[in-house]
Enzyme design. Structure first.
Site: not given
Length: 242
Positions: A67-69
């Site tokens: 998951l993106d940050r």
């Protein structure tokens, strides 16, 4: 969960057995170690397992998907190498299902639809853009969307990913004319500094790597702005029926 270090954030555990660990990822934590040096999900969870089970030596934990940050929500890890291999195969065969909730600026003309684009990642700037089909280095990106509700110039959208490209949802929705609330990178001009991106992994489903039983990992967005603009009932029903 038990933190080995005081500065580790709390990571709610949604599902756990000897093979799989499903959690609700907090926002602004990298999925794995990066150049920032900040605590990442793999490190936090490995240390937690080491403490909870009093395990000596290194702890194995496999990263199945990312998951993106700035994105929070349902995330799955493998606790054995065999589970990691089988879960990775589920991802490749697309039996690993992923559902996201997003709040976007504007309202899609159609209540539901499919977006198919070719995406190219510029590794130097860590940005992704839509390019012409067949462009060297590009990869096909496919997602389905359903508009659940629209108000105050924004829409709550449910997104089913069929491919897992970097920044895929953010780039495809922005390219379609509906940039995500709070996305500074792909919604420049509409969002303000400091706003949290409104993208949440609400569901991950997959066949258990050993028993083959369908495992469901669910996570609801926080009741903070802008999520609190939309009643949660419809979203909960959609997730349960998915």
């Amino acid at each position: 969960m038990n933190d080995q270090k005081a500065n580790y954030p709390d990571v709610p555990i949604v599902y756990e057995d000897n093979h799989v660990l499903g959690v609700s990822k907090p926002v602004n934590i990298p999925s794995q170690e990066d150049a920032s040096g900040d605590a990442d999900m793999l490190t936090i969870l490995k240390d937690d397992i080491k403490v909870r089970y009093n395990k000596p030596g290194n702890v194995y934990l496999g990263l199945v998907h990312r998951l993106d940050r700035p994105v929070g929500g349902a995330m799955v890890f493998a606790k054995t190498s065999k589970a990691a291999s089988r879960l990775s195969e589920s991802v490749r065969s697309r039996s690993f299902r992923k559902l996201y909730a997003a709040i976007v600026h504007g309202k899609p003309k159609q209540p539901s639809g499919r977006l198919v684009d070719s995406l190219y990642k510029d590794s130097r700037s860590n940005t992704v853009r839509v390019v012409s089909k067949g462009t060297e280095g590009s990869k096909e990106a496919i997602l389905d969307y359903t508009v659940l509700e629209t108000q105050n110039g924004m829409s709550l959208v449910l997104v089913e990913l069929h491919t897992g490209r970097p920044h895929q949802i953010r780039v495809q929705l922005s390219h379609a004319g509906w940039p995500l609330y709070g996305d500074q990178r792909y919604g420049n001009g509409l969002n303000k500094a400091g706003q949290q991106i409104a993208l949440w992994s609400v569901f991950v489903g997959f066949p258990h790597p050993v028993s083959k039983e369908e495992i469901r990992i669910e996570s609801m967005p926080p009741t903070l702005h802008p999520w609190n603009l939309f009643p949660s009932g419809r979203l909960i029903r959609e997730i349960k029926n998915y």
